[in-house]
Design a protein around this motif. Structure first.
Motif, short mmCIF file in Angstrom:
data_model
loop_
_atom_site.label_atom_id
_atom_site.label_comp_id
_atom_site.label_asym_id
_atom_site.label_seq_id
_atom_site.Cartn_x
_atom_site.Cartn_y
_atom_site.Cartn_z
N ARG A 67 3.41 6.40 -5.47
CA ARG A 67 3.36 6.71 -6.90
C ARG A 67 2.40 7.85 -7.21
O ARG A 67 2.44 8.39 -8.32
N ILE A 68 1.53 8.20 -6.29
CA ILE A 68 0.59 9.31 -6.50
C ILE A 68 1.29 10.59 -6.04
O ILE A 68 1.40 10.86 -4.84
N THR A 69 1.77 11.37 -6.99
CA THR A 69 2.57 12.55 -6.68
C THR A 69 2.01 13.78 -7.38
O THR A 69 1.24 13.67 -8.33
N TRP A 70 2.39 14.94 -6.90
CA TRP A 70 2.10 16.21 -7.54
C TRP A 70 3.15 17.22 -7.09
O TRP A 70 3.78 17.06 -6.05
N ARG A 86 1.91 9.27 0.16
CA ARG A 86 2.68 8.62 1.23
C ARG A 86 3.43 9.65 2.07
O ARG A 86 3.46 9.56 3.31
N THR A 87 4.02 10.64 1.40
CA THR A 87 4.75 11.68 2.13
C THR A 87 3.82 12.46 3.05
O THR A 87 4.16 12.76 4.20
N ILE A 114 0.83 -1.21 0.00
CA ILE A 114 0.00 0.00 0.00
C ILE A 114 0.86 1.25 0.00
O ILE A 114 0.57 2.23 -0.70
N LEU A 115 1.96 1.23 0.76
CA LEU A 115 2.85 2.39 0.79
C LEU A 115 3.49 2.64 -0.56
O LEU A 115 3.68 3.79 -0.99
N GLU A 116 3.84 1.56 -1.26
CA GLU A 116 4.44 1.71 -2.59
C GLU A 116 3.44 2.32 -3.57
O GLU A 116 3.81 3.20 -4.38
#
Length: 427
Positions: A157-160, A170-171, A151-153
């Motif tokens: 991958r969902i970034t902006w 995740r961050t 789930i963390l991986e």
């Protein structure tokens, strides 16, 4: 426990775990875990008994063994030690689940207890307690099942992009958890400092220590917030613009609020108003029961409480009946007939005041002829008390009853309003 996201690997690991849990060694693990529980319980009981620590405000001990943080933390440490000792002997099954559960219990108990002590009776505390519990137990389930890394991986991958920084879900989640942990630790430290400072403090010393406690908590919260933002990866230099905007807002829209906060620290520092003082502010008289950073609570003798902004204590005229001397002067006015013995009346008035234990003998009560009234001689009885918080009208009533009894026993007339009408005969 799985460490990769492949479904086949997780199934193999789960099969191995179910196989291990059915082995006789699992009974050994359960026995060791039960021994850890008993040992932790016994150690906490001995420490609580030795230190006589049964304070509800204590984060470590609480009002009972299960209420404090000491028991789950000690049990977690013993669990880790037992796991380290048993791991070389045989494959572990019970402790693979027990350690995450114990860690979750320790986190939940720590967060809940710190919030209860830091924010007493706050309505938001219950919602925060449930949030901490749900997050901790969901994390345990995902950790034990091996789904957490996958789930963390995916969340990573969902970034902006935000300015020059790249953020991911995740961050943000890790940053929020880090901020929560930092703030809980900060509240724990500030609560411990406050409890130590306010212990056995009274009067002016209590007010000064309250000021130090409030300033320490604000400073620790500010430092904790900066550390949390830094852990998320936010550039703190970007907060300079926000700081300027906040300064402008304080200068205009938040002027009253900022004035109350500054006034609160000034009051506590110079001790012009202290906890326990009897004050009169804005036609409201009562006892100061608490001084916070923004407002002060004044409790009247009737039980009503008034929340007064601290700015009023600095900018307005305040009567502090306990600042230099806690003694308060009271008086009552009595009228007697013009043919009464003045010396006898003055003596009876003074003796009536002395019948009450709350009236001070030094200085003694004094009676004086203060006015020639329309219906009789007016005497004023002055007397001093040192405990106005115990009530003033009740004492004045008792003294008036004693005066009335003494005057009647000595046949001294108490005049009533009367008018004499002169008429002329018609010519």
């Amino acid at each position: 426990m799985a460490t990769v996201g492949a479904a086949s690997t997780r199934i193999d690991d789960l099969d191995a775990w179910f196989a291990a849990i059915t082995q006789p060694t699992a009974l050994t693990e359960l026995a060791v875990l039960a021994a850890c529980v008993v040992l932790a319980w016994g150690l906490v009981w001995v420490v609580r008994r030795a230190l006589s620590a049964r304070d509800e405000a204590s984060i470590l001990f609480g009002r009972s063994i299960l209420d404090g943080v000491m028991f789950p933390l000690l049990l977690l440490c013993l669990g880790y030690a037992a796991k380290a000792l048993l791991a070389p002997q045989f494959p572990l099954a019970v402790f693979k689940v027990a350690i995450p559960v114990l860690l979750s219990l320790a986190v939940i108990r720590l967060g809940v207890k710190v919030l209860q002590v830091a924010f007493k009776n706050a309505p938001l505390v219950r919602a925060l307690e449930r949030t901490i519990s749900w997050v901790a137990w969901i994390a345990v389930v995902l950790w034990v099942s091996g789904l957490l890394p996958s789930i963390l991986e995916e969340l990573d991958r969902i970034t902006w992009k935000v300015g020059g920084s790249t953020l991911s879900v995740r961050t943000m989640i890790e940053g929020a958890l880090t901020a929560g942990v930092v703030l809980i630790i900060t509240l724990w430290i500030s609560s411990a400092i406050e409890a130590r400072l306010l212990r056995s403090a009274t009067g002016g010393e209590l007010s000064l220590r309250k000021a130090v406690s409030n300033a320490t908590r604000a400073l620790l919260m500010f430092v904790g917030l900066l550390l949390a933002l830094s852990a998320v990866g936010i550039d703190l230099t970007a907060l300079s613009v926000l700081g300027g905007a906040i300064g402008v807002g304080i200068g205009f829209g938040l002027q009253k609020l900022a004035a109350s906060y500054v006034s609160g620290f000034v009051m506590l520092a110079e001790r012009s108003v202290r906890i326990g003082d009897n004050v009169r502010v804005d036609n409201f008289e009562g006892l100061v029961t608490d001084i916070n950073a923004r407002y002060t609570i004044v409790r009247s003798l009737s039980g009503r409480e008034s929340i007064v902004p601290n700015e009023m204590f600095i900018s307005n005229r305040i009567e502090n009946l306990s600042l230099a001397d806690s003694r308060v002067l009271q008086s009552t006015v009595v009228s007697v007939g013009y043919d009464s013995d003045v010396e006898l009346v003055m003596r009876l008035l003074s003796e009536a005041a002395l019948t009450q234990d709350r009236v001070l003998r030094d200085p003694e009560p004094s009676a004086a002829l203060t006015n020639f009234g329309a219906y009789g001689l007016e005497f004023t009885l002055n007397y001093w008390i040192i405990d106005p918080e115990s009530g003033q009208q009740n004492l004045r009533s008792q003294i008036n009853l004693s005066i009335l009894k003494a005057l009647r026993e000595n046949n001294i007339e108490i005049p009533f309003p009367q008018q004499v009408i002169h008429s002329r005969a018609a010519r």
